[in-house]
Motif scaffolding. Structure first.
Motif, PDB file in Angstrom:
ATOM      1  N   GLY A 324      39.231  18.578  78.519  1.00 26.77           N
ATOM      2  CA  GLY A 324      40.481  19.134  78.028  1.00 26.77           C
ATOM      3  C   GLY A 324      40.316  20.001  76.795  1.00 26.77           C
ATOM      4  O   GLY A 324      41.277  20.246  76.063  1.00 26.77           O
ATOM      5  N   ILE A 325      39.100  20.493  76.557  1.00 23.75           N
ATOM      6  CA  ILE A 325      38.849  21.350  75.392  1.00 23.75           C
ATOM      7  C   ILE A 325      38.991  22.812  75.808  1.00 23.75           C
ATOM      8  O   ILE A 325      38.257  23.285  76.682  1.00 23.75           O
ATOM      9  N   PRO A 326      39.917  23.555  75.223  1.00 25.38           N
ATOM     10  CA  PRO A 326      40.093  24.967  75.589  1.00 25.38           C
ATOM     11  C   PRO A 326      38.887  25.810  75.174  1.00 25.38           C
ATOM     12  O   PRO A 326      38.307  25.603  74.109  1.00 25.38           O
ATOM     13  N   THR A 327      38.518  26.744  76.039  1.00 27.03           N
ATOM     14  CA  THR A 327      37.463  27.708  75.726  1.00 27.03           C
ATOM     15  C   THR A 327      38.092  29.056  75.427  1.00 27.03           C
ATOM     16  O   THR A 327      38.945  29.537  76.182  1.00 27.03           O
ATOM     17  N   LEU A 328      37.669  29.667  74.331  1.00 25.86           N
ATOM     18  CA  LEU A 328      38.079  31.027  74.006  1.00 25.86           C
ATOM     19  C   LEU A 328      36.948  31.940  74.464  1.00 25.86           C
ATOM     20  O   LEU A 328      35.869  31.960  73.870  1.00 25.86           O
ATOM     21  N   LEU A 329      37.187  32.648  75.555  1.00 24.27           N
ATOM     22  CA  LEU A 329      36.182  33.537  76.138  1.00 24.27           C
ATOM     23  C   LEU A 329      36.193  34.857  75.386  1.00 24.27           C
ATOM     24  O   LEU A 329      37.205  35.563  75.364  1.00 24.27           O
ATOM     25  N   TRP A 330      35.061  35.175  74.783  1.00 21.14           N
ATOM     26  CA  TRP A 330      34.972  36.348  73.909  1.00 21.14           C
ATOM     27  C   TRP A 330      34.671  37.591  74.738  1.00 21.14           C
ATOM     28  O   TRP A 330      33.596  37.738  75.306  1.00 21.14           O
ATOM     29  N   ASN A 331      35.619  38.483  74.786  1.00 22.68           N
ATOM     30  CA  ASN A 331      35.491  39.717  75.553  1.00 22.68           C
ATOM     31  C   ASN A 331      34.882  40.795  74.666  1.00 22.68           C
ATOM     32  O   ASN A 331      35.583  41.612  74.082  1.00 22.68           O
ATOM     33  N   THR A 332      33.551  40.795  74.571  1.00 21.87           N
ATOM     34  CA  THR A 332      32.862  41.752  73.715  1.00 21.87           C
ATOM     35  C   THR A 332      31.758  42.446  74.504  1.00 21.87           C
ATOM     36  O   THR A 332      31.673  42.305  75.728  1.00 21.87           O
ATOM     37  N   THR A 333      30.896  43.184  73.834  1.00 20.29           N
ATOM     38  CA  THR A 333      29.851  43.973  74.487  1.00 20.29           C
ATOM     39  C   THR A 333      28.993  43.138  75.432  1.00 20.29           C
ATOM     40  O   THR A 333      28.450  42.105  75.037  1.00 20.29           O
ATOM     41  N   TYR A 340      35.853  34.567  84.545  1.00 22.77           N
ATOM     42  CA  TYR A 340      36.520  33.271  84.635  1.00 22.77           C
ATOM     43  C   TYR A 340      37.995  33.391  85.007  1.00 22.77           C
ATOM     44  O   TYR A 340      38.534  32.537  85.712  1.00 22.77           O
ATOM     45  N   GLN A 341      38.638  34.435  84.537  1.00 19.46           N
ATOM     46  CA  GLN A 341      40.045  34.593  84.899  1.00 19.46           C
ATOM     47  C   GLN A 341      40.203  35.361  86.208  1.00 19.46           C
ATOM     48  O   GLN A 341      41.023  35.010  87.059  1.00 19.46           O
ATOM     49  N   GLU A 342      39.372  36.390  86.396  1.00 21.94           N
ATOM     50  CA  GLU A 342      39.516  37.234  87.586  1.00 21.94           C
ATOM     51  C   GLU A 342      39.168  36.488  88.869  1.00 21.94           C
ATOM     52  O   GLU A 342      39.844  36.641  89.889  1.00 21.94           O
ATOM     53  N   TYR A 343      38.120  35.660  88.830  1.00 17.68           N
ATOM     54  CA  TYR A 343      37.662  35.007  90.058  1.00 17.68           C
ATOM     55  C   TYR A 343      37.931  33.504  90.104  1.00 17.68           C
ATOM     56  O   TYR A 343      38.002  32.920  91.180  1.00 17.68           O
ATOM     57  N   TYR A 344      38.070  32.870  88.930  1.00 15.40           N
ATOM     58  CA  TYR A 344      38.248  31.414  88.913  1.00 15.40           C
ATOM     59  C   TYR A 344      39.606  30.985  88.367  1.00 15.40           C
ATOM     60  O   TYR A 344      39.883  29.795  88.263  1.00 15.40           O
TER      61      TYR A 344
END
Length: 404
Positions: A324-333, A340-344
């Motif tokens: 239940g720990i949220p992951t902040l996915l870093w959209n960088t270079t 994770y959002q587009e396919y999962y």
């Protein structure tokens, strides 16, 4: 010179040679042959966390199996006492790949099959097996060449996505190393099977994939935002040196830019290196801040002491979600955070630098918001992963008498 010394130190040639002698003199038959590179010994107990649950199933049902372990030549890794070192044969394969002229073979796979046939007749003539299960498509061409009647399986060990060339080519074809070696896939969930089918232009994966699931440790959704620790899973593994060095610079800039925010809020960032981290990619500058540290403990311990997880695209996203720990996915270079959002369908969108800081602030100021997203990622994990199913495992390997 140091690498050569390290290579020799990592090898277990004596025991590996005796394995060959044994299979020259005496017939040895197994239902399953497990094969993996030694760097997969990465669990808390330094065992292969992907295969251990499968060994346990085999032990419970008296299924005969042999474990072969491939050496890692460029760095020190833990070797398994339970596995037979494949070192002697592995070195012979490397030498033969090097000295046999490519012009004498139609392609790499024909050459690999030729090498396998020669080694089998010379060193492994009395080794017999019905199924081979590997990780990361390791040596599939060799084992297919050893016995074309044996069934070969690759067990999923990470995420699968449309641009993953290990499973889907740029032309939306099944890659040659899978198709030409008749490799079957053992998958974590229906989600990954659907991706494989949708993004390839043949029916191969409809008939060569089995959703057996994954052994999942049961965790309660028990998080505490007052812990103030943030786990940062690094992806510096040496696969792409230029990219890895750039990521160290990018993360450093992020830490410098937002150091006051982390210090003022009493936050600590705990960095966890990738299991295949190599010291030649120096990341020591990341640990020079008052609010950062390198964590050498287990992933379980790291997650136990954190309330947020940050990563570029590490699969620790799933381990965190299981708690239940949220992951902040870093959209960088060069990040693959979008996967994770587009396919999962990950419930939290990828974020740039400033939005990551904004999201952390939101969690600190609005505990209800944190609680809500904690519930969402916990539910999402159960959507992505299926618990390990013994019967499907037996059926995939044509062991129906065990499944009854």
């Amino acid at each position: 010179m140091l690498k050569k010394i390290l290579m020799l130190k990592n090898l277990k040639l004596g025991r590996s040679f005796l394995f060959c002698v044994k299979n020259i003199l005496k017939k040895n038959s197994y239902n399953i042959l497990f094969y993996y590179p030694a760097h997969f010994n990465r669990s808390e107990s330094k065992k292969n966390e992907f295969f251990e649950p499968l060994y346990e199933i085999c032990d419970r049902h008296d299924i005969s199996y042999l474990i072969l372990e491939e050496p890692v030549l460029d760095r020190a890794v833990t070797r398994s006492d339970k596995a037979v070192p494949f070192d002697f044969i592995f070195l012979i394969i490397l030498v033969l790949r090097k000295i046999l002229p490519a012009k004498h073979f139609k392609d790499f796979y024909e050459k690999e099959s030729y090498i396998a046939d020669k080694i089998k007749n010379l060193l492994l003539r009395k080794l017999q097996y019905d199924n081979v299960i590997v990780l990361s498509n390791s040596m599939v061409g060799f084992f297919h060449g050893m016995d074309k009647n044996a069934r070969i399986f690759d067990y999923q060990h990470g995420i699968i996505y449309p641009s993953h060339d290990g499973y889907i080519s740029e032309e939306k074809r099944v890659p040659d190393h899978i198709y030409k070696n008749s490799v079957n896939l053992l998958l974590y969930s229906r989600l990954f099977k659907e991706i494989l089918i949708e993004y390839t232009d043949s029916d191969y994966y409809k008939n060569h994939t089995y959703v057996i699931g994954k052994h999942i440790e049961k965790h309660e959704r028990k998080v505490n935002p007052e812990k103030k620790n943030i786990l940062f899973s690094l992806q510096i593994a040496g696969d792409e040196p230029k990219r890895d060095r750039n990521w160290v610079k990018v993360i450093n800039r992020f830490l410098n830019r937002h150091s006051e925010f982390f210090t003022t809020n009493g936050l600590k960032i705990i960095f966890k290196r990738h299991p295949r981290y190599s010291p030649e990619y120096d990341d020591s500058s990341l640990y020079n801040f008052k609010f950062t540290e390198l964590f050498d403990g287990t992933l379980d311990d790291a997650l136990e002491n954190c309330f947020i997880h940050i990563t570029l695209f590490s699969t620790v996203v799933f381990d965190a979600a299981a708690r239940g720990i949220p992951t902040l996915l870093w959209n960088t270079t060069d990040s693959k955070a979008f996967l994770y959002q587009e396919y999962y369908k990950y419930p939290i969108e990828p974020l740039d630098d400033d939005k990551i800081i904004g999201k952390i602030s939101e969690y600190l100021e609005k505990p209800g918001r944190y609680e809500n997203e904690s519930e969402k990622v916990f539910d999402w994990f159960n959507y992505c992963y299926t618990p390990l199913k013994e019967n499907t495992f037996f059926e995939a390997l044509n062991l129906p008498e065990v499944a009854k």
